[in-house]
Design a protein around this motif. Structure first.
Motif, PDB file in Angstrom:
ATOM      1  N   GLN A 198     -11.509   5.540   6.755  1.00  0.00           N
ATOM      2  CA  GLN A 198     -11.127   6.034   5.559  1.00  0.00           C
ATOM      3  C   GLN A 198      -9.833   5.753   4.786  1.00  0.00           C
ATOM      4  O   GLN A 198      -9.753   5.797   3.762  1.00  0.00           O
ATOM      5  N   SER A 199      -9.015   4.890   5.473  1.00  0.00           N
ATOM      6  CA  SER A 199      -7.576   4.626   5.133  1.00  0.00           C
ATOM      7  C   SER A 199      -7.650   3.164   4.709  1.00  0.00           C
ATOM      8  O   SER A 199      -6.713   2.961   3.829  1.00  0.00           O
ATOM      9  N   VAL A 200      -8.459   2.253   5.150  1.00  0.00           N
ATOM     10  CA  VAL A 200      -8.311   0.864   4.625  1.00  0.00           C
ATOM     11  C   VAL A 200      -8.497   0.733   3.119  1.00  0.00           C
ATOM     12  O   VAL A 200      -7.723  -0.079   2.692  1.00  0.00           O
ATOM     13  N   PRO A 201      -9.430   1.418   2.404  1.00  0.00           N
ATOM     14  CA  PRO A 201      -9.473   0.949   1.109  1.00  0.00           C
ATOM     15  C   PRO A 201      -8.285   1.470   0.517  1.00  0.00           C
ATOM     16  O   PRO A 201      -7.846   0.714  -0.599  1.00  0.00           O
ATOM     17  N   PHE A 202      -7.429   2.462   0.772  1.00  0.00           N
ATOM     18  CA  PHE A 202      -6.103   2.508  -0.060  1.00  0.00           C
ATOM     19  C   PHE A 202      -5.223   1.613   0.066  1.00  0.00           C
ATOM     20  O   PHE A 202      -4.623   1.060  -1.074  1.00  0.00           O
ATOM     21  N   VAL A 203      -5.079   1.053   1.235  1.00  0.00           N
ATOM     22  CA  VAL A 203      -3.777  -0.221   1.581  1.00  0.00           C
ATOM     23  C   VAL A 203      -4.703  -1.346   0.726  1.00  0.00           C
ATOM     24  O   VAL A 203      -3.964  -1.890   0.186  1.00  0.00           O
ATOM     25  N   PHE A 244       6.452  -2.872  -1.040  1.00  0.00           N
ATOM     26  CA  PHE A 244       5.276  -1.893  -1.036  1.00  0.00           C
ATOM     27  C   PHE A 244       4.557  -1.689   0.382  1.00  0.00           C
ATOM     28  O   PHE A 244       4.250  -0.741   0.769  1.00  0.00           O
ATOM     29  N   PHE A 245       5.109  -2.853   1.150  1.00  0.00           N
ATOM     30  CA  PHE A 245       4.614  -2.676   2.613  1.00  0.00           C
ATOM     31  C   PHE A 245       5.305  -1.333   3.263  1.00  0.00           C
ATOM     32  O   PHE A 245       4.851  -0.651   4.162  1.00  0.00           O
ATOM     33  N   LEU A 251       3.491   5.835   4.338  1.00  0.00           N
ATOM     34  CA  LEU A 251       2.510   7.075   3.785  1.00  0.00           C
ATOM     35  C   LEU A 251       1.482   7.066   4.972  1.00  0.00           C
ATOM     36  O   LEU A 251       1.045   8.122   5.179  1.00  0.00           O
ATOM     37  N   GLU A 252       1.092   6.096   5.366  1.00  0.00           N
ATOM     38  CA  GLU A 252       0.095   5.903   6.271  1.00  0.00           C
ATOM     39  C   GLU A 252       0.556   6.764   7.834  1.00  0.00           C
ATOM     40  O   GLU A 252      -0.390   7.355   8.283  1.00  0.00           O
ATOM     41  N   VAL A 253       1.942   6.671   8.101  1.00  0.00           N
ATOM     42  CA  VAL A 253       2.327   7.060   9.291  1.00  0.00           C
ATOM     43  C   VAL A 253       2.403   8.547   9.018  1.00  0.00           C
ATOM     44  O   VAL A 253       1.668   9.360   9.747  1.00  0.00           O
ATOM     45  N   THR A 310      10.771  10.569   7.974  1.00  0.00           N
ATOM     46  CA  THR A 310      11.259  10.549   6.275  1.00  0.00           C
ATOM     47  C   THR A 310      12.636   9.918   6.295  1.00  0.00           C
ATOM     48  O   THR A 310      13.044   9.012   5.342  1.00  0.00           O
ATOM     49  N   ALA A 311      13.636  10.638   7.014  1.00  0.00           N
ATOM     50  CA  ALA A 311      14.926  10.295   6.901  1.00  0.00           C
ATOM     51  C   ALA A 311      15.279   8.714   7.656  1.00  0.00           C
ATOM     52  O   ALA A 311      16.061   7.700   6.918  1.00  0.00           O
TER      53      ALA A 311
END
Length: 325
Positions: A198-203, A244-245, A251-253, A310-311
């Motif tokens: 599900q997540s590979v397309p976004f990246v 970008f990376f 975001l993925e985390v 996030t910090a």
């Protein structure tokens, strides 16, 4: 002729206000200054309504001892930070936290690796093949989470699953009737395949879009220096797209760490609660165990962990900007 000179003099003469001073500046009204704030007001109000109020109620709930008895009697028992103390003092909570971290790390590594490879492939394909691959990625990305999870439950079904049938036909007869949700490792394997799919397309799509912003002259210069595909990625693509990376990995985390539907729908955190991550653990303690205050405390602690991540991410970004300066 003299009339034309006078007209030119009038046109080129500096325009002044009264007394030869500069022309008065147009006054900016209060409405013009407040326009940007008025434009973002609906979004801010909606965010406060949906997130702020929910967080406040959840925080208050975490300070209570709330179960069936209190609900039936309509009694509010304030216990302070007892729920947090019990949670932090529980070995089960730390086991689930460690499991969630390992699960998130494994998924994010696979997502970023496969997503980057797919994105680089998109950049090298022809127009027709690229459109075909993009269509498949978009369809996989757009599929609802519950629908995708249901499909994977069918694929890995013990008796009628396609995966077991294909593996059996390929000669791996031990997989005939294999129960994919019977052990911790196999259950996590199914969940990982689902989340990565599900997540590979976004990246991939975002990486392909980002590569179009890299000047082609950089790749040409690297080719003249004898750099291959791997060297071009490490010396041109990665340094140019480092922000970008960082952003995509962050975001993925967050998305993987807070994933609930996939983990719960596959086997409800089983077998024997060995595949529970923090969101599922909070749900099971709150709704399943009817101890809503404890579940709220666990969810608040999950948010605290995400805030810490996030910090850390913001620290990395600021350090990168300082190094560039």
């Amino acid at each position: 002729m003299s009339a034309q000179i006078e007209e030119a003099a009038v046109d080129t003469a500096p325009r002044t206000g009264k007394g030869g001073g500069p022309p008065p500046r147009p006054r900016t009204g209060r409405a013009a200054r407040s326009a940007p704030y008025l434009l973002i007001l609906p979004a801010v109000a909606l965010t406060v309504l949906l997130l702020g109020w929910t967080m406040l109620k959840n925080g208050l709930l975490s300070l209570q001892n709330l179960n069936k008895r209190q609900l039936i009697r309509h009694v509010t028992e304030w216990t302070g930070f007892d729920n947090y103390a019990d949670t932090l003092g529980s070995s089960e909570f730390w086991a689930v936290t460690g499991r969630s971290v390992v699960f998130t790390a494994a998924n994010v590594v696979l997502i970023m690796a496969l997503g980057c490879l797919t994105g680089l492939l998109l950049a090298r394909l022809g127009t027709k093949l690229r459109l075909l691959l993009l269509l498949g990625l978009v369809l996989a990305w757009a599929m609802p989470v519950v629908a995708a999870t249901t499909v994977f439950q069918w694929l890995f079904d013990q008796r009628f699953g396609v995966v077991n049938h294909v593996l059996d036909q390929l000669g791996w007869h031990a997989m005939h009737g294999y129960n994919w949700t019977g052990s911790q490792l196999s259950t996590f394997s199914v969940i990982t395949v689902l989340i990565v799919w599900q997540s590979v397309p976004f990246v991939a799509i975002n990486l392909y879009a980002a590569t179009t912003t890299i000047p082609k002259e950089l790749y040409e210069a690297a080719s003249l220096d004898g750099a291959g595909s791997l060297k071009q990625f490490t010396s041109v693509t990665f340094p140019f797209l480092k922000p970008f990376f960082l952003a995509t990995t962050f975001l993925e985390v967050i998305w993987v760490f807070k994933s609930f539907t996939q983990v719960f729908a596959i086997n409800e955190g089983g077998p024997d609660r060995l595949t529970e991550t923090l969101p599922v653990y909070a749900f099971q303690e709150g709704m399943g165990g009817q101890h809503f205050g404890m579940g709220a405390a666990i969810s608040i602690l999950t948010i605290v962990i995400l805030l810490a991540l996030t910090a850390y991410y913001l620290r990395l970004v600021l350090k990168q900007e300082e190094d560039e300066l």
